[in-house]
Write an enzyme that holds these catalytic residues in place. Structure first.
Site, mmCIF file in Angstrom:
data_model
loop_
_atom_site.group_PDB
_atom_site.id
_atom_site.type_symbol
_atom_site.label_atom_id
_atom_site.label_comp_id
_atom_site.label_asym_id
_atom_site.label_seq_id
_atom_site.Cartn_x
_atom_site.Cartn_y
_atom_site.Cartn_z
ATOM 1 N N GLY A 70 0.815 -1.213 0.000
ATOM 2 C CA GLY A 70 0.000 0.000 0.000
ATOM 3 C C GLY A 70 0.847 1.260 0.000
ATOM 4 O O GLY A 70 0.521 2.253 -0.667
ATOM 5 N N ASP A 71 1.944 1.243 0.751
ATOM 6 C CA ASP A 71 2.855 2.392 0.781
ATOM 7 C C ASP A 71 3.478 2.607 -0.593
ATOM 8 O O ASP A 71 3.709 3.751 -1.014
ATOM 9 C CB ASP A 71 3.954 2.169 1.822
ATOM 10 C CG ASP A 71 3.391 1.757 3.170
ATOM 11 O OD1 ASP A 71 2.320 2.281 3.545
ATOM 12 O OD2 ASP A 71 4.005 0.909 3.837
#
Length: 303
Positions: free
Chosen positions: A248-249
């Site tokens: 997600g990052d």
């Protein structure tokens, strides 16, 4: 300039074992220790992609020294604030399935928080700020909203990657981008999101609450992008992920990178999905080469 804020950084301690059983002694086959925290991960991916950023946040004790050392070794600029208590250690046990144990957050003294606010106040028009990850228990859950209020009207584009109260309260400050997964977005509205269509509906509700652009990651179902002008569904090939940390990052960093490179929203979204997917398929983070190779495998559909 790009700034990332990690209020609650960690050492992520990964352990590989054959099977996890209660009440027994286990022998690890492999281990890996790495500086963690969502904002720090965004800075790492940006650095890999060729973008510089400055990492902000709190570090303390021997664990904080390790986190700072790893950031410096990665060539990432930082202005981290030292605190007395140890930064936390998160345990990632990889056996038949993956089990995560999040460590205890350190207390953040008032003087350290005021130093962070002084750093925030120095941001200028055209800067980018990534607010990502959990909020230490000693700080109010609306801390991201408090930070964003200080920047109101200054022309800073804010990327908010949070969940729960931190996400809910931050929406009123009109962040440039939010990136919940489908579980986190469903929690925001008290529903279960099972399909991309449901994710798009809830993403549109978050636009009404203040978000300008929304990416919702949906694991094997791909991801959706929504703003007031368009909605897209990204579909990806079905492959078994090998890493759940930082995907997600990487999406946040990928979209920020694409936007900074002058891509339109569809192209930046495609790049973000490729960055997140190739991180999920790697032991570490994505690379420029892996992202470029994966881009043609993504199918983008306008909704």
């Amino acid at each position: 300039m790009i700034y990332t804020v990690t209020l609650n950084p960690s050492i992520d301690y990964h352990l590989w074992i054959t099977a996890l059983s209660q009440g027994t002694i286990h022998q690890a086959q492999k281990e890996w220790k790495v500086a963690g925290g969502k904002g720090i991960n965004v800075s790492k991916v940006l650095r890999i992609l060729g973008e510089n950023s400055t990492a902000l946040g709190f570090v303390g004790g021997f664990t904080g020294a390790f986190i700072q050392q790893q950031i410096e070794q990665a060539g990432i600029s930082h202005d981290l604030i030292q605190i007395e208590q140890d930064s936390r250690i998160n345990l990632k046990i990889k056996a038949q399935t993956e089990t995560d144990i999040s460590g205890v957050s350190p207390d953040i003294p008032d003087e350290a928080l005021q130093r962070l606010m002084q750093q925030i106040d120095s941001l200028q028009s055209g800067d980018y700020l990534v607010l990502a990850g959990s909020v230490p228990k000693s700080l109010p859950s609306d801390m991201y909203q408090t930070i964003m209020k200080r920047l109101r009207g200054k022309g800073v584009r804010i990327f908010l990657d949070a969940k729960g109260k931190a996400l809910e309260t931050g929406l009123s400050e009109e962040p440039f981008l939010i990136k919940p997964n489908h579980h986190e977005l469903g929690e925001l509205f008290g529903v279960t999101i099972a399909t991309p269509a449901e994710a798009i509906d809830m993403a549109r509700k978050s636009l009404q609450m203040g978000a300008q652009n929304v990416i919702v990651s949906m694991a094997g179902q791909g991801a959706v992008f929504v703003n007031r002008q368009a909605a897209y569904l990204a579909q990806i090939p079905q492959r078994k992920p090998v890493n759940s940390i930082g995907a997600g990052d990487s999406m946040v960093a990928g979209f920020l990178y694409g936007y900074r490179q002058g891509m339109d929203t569809e192209a930046a979204f495609r790049f973000a999905v490729a960055a997140g997917s190739t991180t999920a398929l790697s032991e570490g983070f994505c690379t420029h080469e892996k992202v470029q190779a994966f881009l043609p495998e993504i199918t983008i559909t306008a909704i």
